[in-house]
Design a protein around this motif. Structure first.
Motif, short mmCIF file in Angstrom:
data_model
loop_
_atom_site.label_atom_id
_atom_site.label_comp_id
_atom_site.label_asym_id
_atom_site.label_seq_id
_atom_site.Cartn_x
_atom_site.Cartn_y
_atom_site.Cartn_z
N GLU A 103 27.84 9.51 62.86
CA GLU A 103 28.60 10.75 63.08
C GLU A 103 29.97 10.42 63.65
O GLU A 103 30.10 9.61 64.57
CB GLU A 103 27.86 11.68 64.03
N LYS A 134 21.74 6.76 60.78
CA LYS A 134 22.64 7.91 60.79
C LYS A 134 23.93 7.60 61.55
O LYS A 134 23.93 6.86 62.53
CB LYS A 134 21.94 9.11 61.42
N ASN A 172 29.13 13.61 59.05
CA ASN A 172 27.82 12.97 59.17
C ASN A 172 27.46 12.29 57.86
O ASN A 172 27.65 12.85 56.79
CB ASN A 172 26.74 14.00 59.53
N SER A 222 33.17 17.49 62.50
CA SER A 222 32.11 16.48 62.51
C SER A 222 31.85 16.00 61.09
O SER A 222 31.68 16.81 60.17
CB SER A 222 30.81 17.06 63.08
N SER A 224 24.87 8.62 56.38
CA SER A 224 23.90 7.61 56.77
C SER A 224 23.91 6.44 55.80
O SER A 224 24.19 6.60 54.62
CB SER A 224 22.49 8.21 56.86
#
Length: 395
Positions: A45, A43, A170, A168, A172
């Motif tokens: 961020e 992950k 996000n 933010s 992965s």
């Protein structure tokens, strides 16, 4: 039933495929003593402050261009997208006033390659087609900097949220880490296991049938909730039948792409290896030549193929013998592994056929014996299917 055609494999086709000729039998011995691969997510961020230039990537401070709030929408500079490492390339094309964003394959986005045009509320594919029924805040240029709406990045595999002036992103990386890329065995089958992060799609294994076609097999979960490196994994077990020599295979998952590995089957006595017949071949075909499913010859030698039809059918006019040279080197899902080299049609007379095929160049060949075209198809007319195969090493 395995039809002889080039197959474009969809997710549904891969998950549903099976073949008695190559699929798993759970009694096979396990060759590797450890998991051959591990599938997981890493992950990431990125956080921005709308009121300044501070940003954090995976908890570490980085320099980033300030995002802009315009008409209640958040826009980010293209160079910030480059900084994330999620994009393989971000290309500004001044003549067209557009930017093309190509994402890293490991992100596994809904769309890996999209174009945004200045002043346009549409998103475009590499072919120039706008995504249907989708509109976005229009990208723009200000002070020589190109801005795109942060909300549009969801199409590129990123989730976006804004709270208390903090934006933010996000996303992965989806990874299949191969731990055992190859191994050898004297057995006609191999059994192997892999770990996969339990909240990801279950993996499949893929096996080439010949030039232009692959099949797949599902495994069985043998262990659950294995705690490792901060994640929870399940263990999946697969079993595959093996041809003599090299057996290229793939691990595949909707959520993580593909990874390749190879199993080498050693054969001490080629005469004990039978010709492989598919389920349809066992019903319709008896082969008297070749007597073995694995042979070594000199390049240019004639390889005799002869047999008879077990169940007569008025559509049975000929069988086709196809020589496919082992030539791996493709990439992606179901890559090219075998290349069609030559073929020979053998007429069926009084329920029998006979003829020969020769291999002009040294190499490893998969020889397929394909049926007459007796399988009805609405879109493609009558189709054939593979009835048998054997392997030849030409020196």
């Amino acid at each position: 039933m395995r039809k002889i055609a080039t197959i474009a494999l969809s997710v549904a086709a891969v998950v549903g495929m099976s073949s008695n000729a190559y699929a798993a039998a759970n009694s096979a011995p396990a060759d590797p003593v450890k998991d051959i691969a591990k599938m997981y997510r890493v992950k990431h961020e990125l956080k921005f402050d709308l009121n300044g230039t501070s940003a954090e990537l995976d908890g570490k401070a980085v320099q980033a261009e300030k995002p802009i709030l315009k008409d209640g929408r958040v826009f980010v500079p293209l160079r910030t997208l480059r900084q994330t490492g999620a994009a393989a390339s971000v290309t500004w094309q001044p003549a067209q006033r557009e930017v093309r964003i190509v994402m890293e394959q490991k992100v596994m986005p809904s769309w890996s390659d999209l174009t945004f045009k200045i002043g346009s509320d549409k998103i475009y594919t590499p072919e120039g087609t706008a995504l249907a029924d989708e509109t976005i805040p229009k990208p723009f240029i200000e002070n020589g900097i190109t801005y795109v709406p942060v909300s549009a990045l969801t199409w590129l595999g990123m989730s976006v949220a804004t709270k208390d002036d903090i934006v933010s992103w996000n996303w992965s990386d989806k990874i299949i880490e191969v731990l055992e890329p190859s191994w050898g065995t004297d057995e006609a089958q191999t059994t192997f296991t892999m770990l996969y992060q339990k909240d990801m799609y279950e993996p499949q294994f893929m096996y080439p049938y010949g030039a232009g076609s692959w099949g797949g097999g599902s495994g069985k979960v043998t262990d659950k909730d294995i705690a490792m490196d901060g994640r929870l994994y399940n263990r999946m077990e697969f079993t595959a039948n093996l041809r003599p020599g090299a057996n290229p295979m793939q691990l595949y998952a909707v959520s993580a792409g593909t990874a390749n590995f190879t199993v080498q089957r050693r054969v001490a006595d080629p005469s004990v290896v039978p010709v492989t017949r598919t389920e349809e071949g066992q019903t319709y075909l008896s082969l008297s030549q070749p007597a073995s499913g694995y042979m070594k010859v000199k390049a240019g030698d004639a390889i005799q193929v002869a047999g008879s039809i077990l169940k007569p059918n008025e559509a049975f006019d000929k069988v086709t013998v196809v020589a496919q040279k082992y030539s791996p080197g493709g990439t992606g899902l179901a890559p090219a592994v075998y290349v069609k080299d030559s073929q020979k049609e053998l007429a069926i007379k009084d329920g029998k056929f006979a003829g020969a095929i020769s291999l002009s160049k040294p190499g490893t060949y998969l020889i397929a014996v394909n049926s007459p075209k007796y399988i009805p198809s609405t879109e493609m007319g009558s189709l054939s299917t593979q009835w048998a195969e054997f392997v030849v090493e030409a020196e």
